[in-house]
Enzyme design. Structure first.
Site, short mmCIF file in Angstrom:
data_model
loop_
_atom_site.label_atom_id
_atom_site.label_comp_id
_atom_site.label_asym_id
_atom_site.label_seq_id
_atom_site.Cartn_x
_atom_site.Cartn_y
_atom_site.Cartn_z
N ASP A 14 0.85 -1.20 0.00
CA ASP A 14 0.00 0.00 0.00
C ASP A 14 0.88 1.24 0.00
O ASP A 14 1.03 1.92 1.03
CB ASP A 14 -0.94 -0.02 1.22
CG ASP A 14 -1.94 -1.16 1.14
OD1 ASP A 14 -2.33 -1.53 0.02
OD2 ASP A 14 -2.32 -1.70 2.19
N LYS A 36 0.92 -8.03 -2.07
CA LYS A 36 -0.49 -7.74 -2.35
C LYS A 36 -0.62 -6.38 -3.03
O LYS A 36 -0.16 -5.37 -2.51
CB LYS A 36 -1.30 -7.74 -1.05
CG LYS A 36 -2.80 -7.57 -1.29
CD LYS A 36 -3.60 -7.77 -0.03
CE LYS A 36 -3.66 -6.53 0.82
NZ LYS A 36 -4.47 -5.45 0.24
N LYS A 65 -10.96 -6.90 -4.88
CA LYS A 65 -12.28 -7.15 -4.27
C LYS A 65 -13.41 -6.97 -5.28
O LYS A 65 -14.28 -6.11 -5.12
CB LYS A 65 -12.48 -6.24 -3.05
CG LYS A 65 -11.42 -6.43 -1.97
CD LYS A 65 -11.73 -5.60 -0.73
CE LYS A 65 -10.74 -5.83 0.38
NZ LYS A 65 -9.39 -5.29 0.12
N THR A 72 -19.26 -9.46 -15.87
CA THR A 72 -18.14 -8.52 -15.73
C THR A 72 -17.06 -9.10 -14.82
O THR A 72 -15.86 -9.02 -15.12
CB THR A 72 -18.65 -7.17 -15.15
OG1 THR A 72 -19.65 -6.69 -16.05
CG2 THR A 72 -17.53 -6.16 -15.01
O1 C5P Z 1 -1.78 -1.82 6.89
P1 C5P Z 1 -2.55 -3.06 7.22
O2 C5P Z 1 -1.68 -4.15 7.81
O3 C5P Z 1 -3.79 -2.77 8.03
O4 C5P Z 1 -3.04 -3.60 5.80
C1 C5P Z 1 -4.03 -4.58 5.65
C2 C5P Z 1 -4.26 -4.80 4.18
O5 C5P Z 1 -5.23 -5.82 4.03
C3 C5P Z 1 -4.78 -3.58 3.43
O6 C5P Z 1 -4.17 -3.60 2.15
C4 C5P Z 1 -6.27 -3.83 3.31
O7 C5P Z 1 -6.78 -3.29 2.11
C5 C5P Z 1 -6.33 -5.35 3.26
N1 C5P Z 1 -7.59 -5.95 3.70
C6 C5P Z 1 -8.14 -5.74 4.95
N2 C5P Z 1 -9.32 -6.33 5.29
C7 C5P Z 1 -9.93 -7.14 4.44
C8 C5P Z 1 -9.39 -7.38 3.17
C9 C5P Z 1 -8.19 -6.78 2.85
O8 C5P Z 1 -7.56 -5.02 5.74
N3 C5P Z 1 -11.05 -7.76 4.80
#
Ligand code: C5P
Length: 231
Positions: A14, A36, A65, A72
């Protein structure tokens, strides 16, 4: 279904730029093998970011997601297969028809290209939201019944899911935080060892590594905790 022997850490890339993403992959691969890519980086750079990670030897978890009409989503999943991602996410709330269309598109495309099929991972309730009791479980059950390989859930829900959903499934847990670290916007957090104990196969970690003074040292700490927790 692919069953994994050892849980693995996935770095949530991120970050804002291709340059930062590239520097992190250089620094952390091969200790971290899966990266990711979420909507932020993918919107900015598209398939270029996936190619960059793969060129360095890393594998990609495409976390877009998907949630749209079945046709689609099936088409998008087909394209993700072509990009050779290791795993991707879809919202289970998109419904059974959407999920089944995604599963058959993934199978058809990977057979046509003679490459391995990505793991299709369902999102139940985002870990930044409070889940109503039963909601995560119902969605997870629906996702697995529709042919998904696994579920994104908080480690706190992991044990219940493992007990209640009879089928073997891949568990992906974000919201990993060391005790010393704040929660950010995550509400249902767990440490690495709690996540492993709850049965997680893939632990998604972003900010605790990204914001560390030295991401490599922090990643090594997590990897150490991971290996201790498995024994
Ligand atoms: O920074 P952090 O460790 O909170 O990052 C968690 C990652 O997991 C982020 O990229 C977030 O978009 C992703 N994520 C999440 N919860 C979900 C699915 C994906 O936090 N249910």
């Amino acid at each position: 279904m692919q069953k994994l022997n050892h849980p693995q850490i996935i770095l949530a890339l991120d970050v804002n730029t291709l340059k930062e993403a590239s520097a992190l992959v250089n620094k952390l691969y091969p200790r971290i093998k899966i990266f990711k890519v979420g909507s932020h980086l993918f919107t900015a750079y598209g398939p270029q970011i996936i190619k960059l990670i793969r060129a360095k030897g890393g594998e990609v978890f495409l976390d877009l997601k998907y949630f749209d009409i079945p046709n689609t989503v099936a088409a998008a999943v087909g394209e993700a297969v072509r990009l050779k991602v290791k795993m991707l996410t879809l919202h289970i709330s998109g419904g059974q028809e959407m999920l089944m269309a995604a599963v058959s598109a993934a199978k058809a495309q990977s057979n046509a290209l003679k490459i391995s099929r990505p793991l299709l991972i369902g999102v139940t309730v985002l870990t930044s939201q409070k889940a109503k009791s039963g909601q995560v479980l119902a969605l997870a059950g629906q996702g697995i019944a529709s042919g998904l390989d696994g579920i994104v859930c908080s480690a706190q829900e992991g044990e219940i899911l493992r007990n209640k959903i009879k089928a073997d499934f891949v568990m992906v847990t974000p919201g990993i935080r060391p005790d010393s670290f704040g929660k950010d916007d995550q509400k249902r957090t767990a440490t690495v060892s709690q996540a492993v104990k709850s049965g997680s196969d893939f632990l998604v970690i972003g900010r605790p590594i990204l914001k560390a003074g030295d991401p490599l040292t922090q990643a090594k700490e997590f990897l150490k905790e991971l290996s201790v927790a498995q024994n």
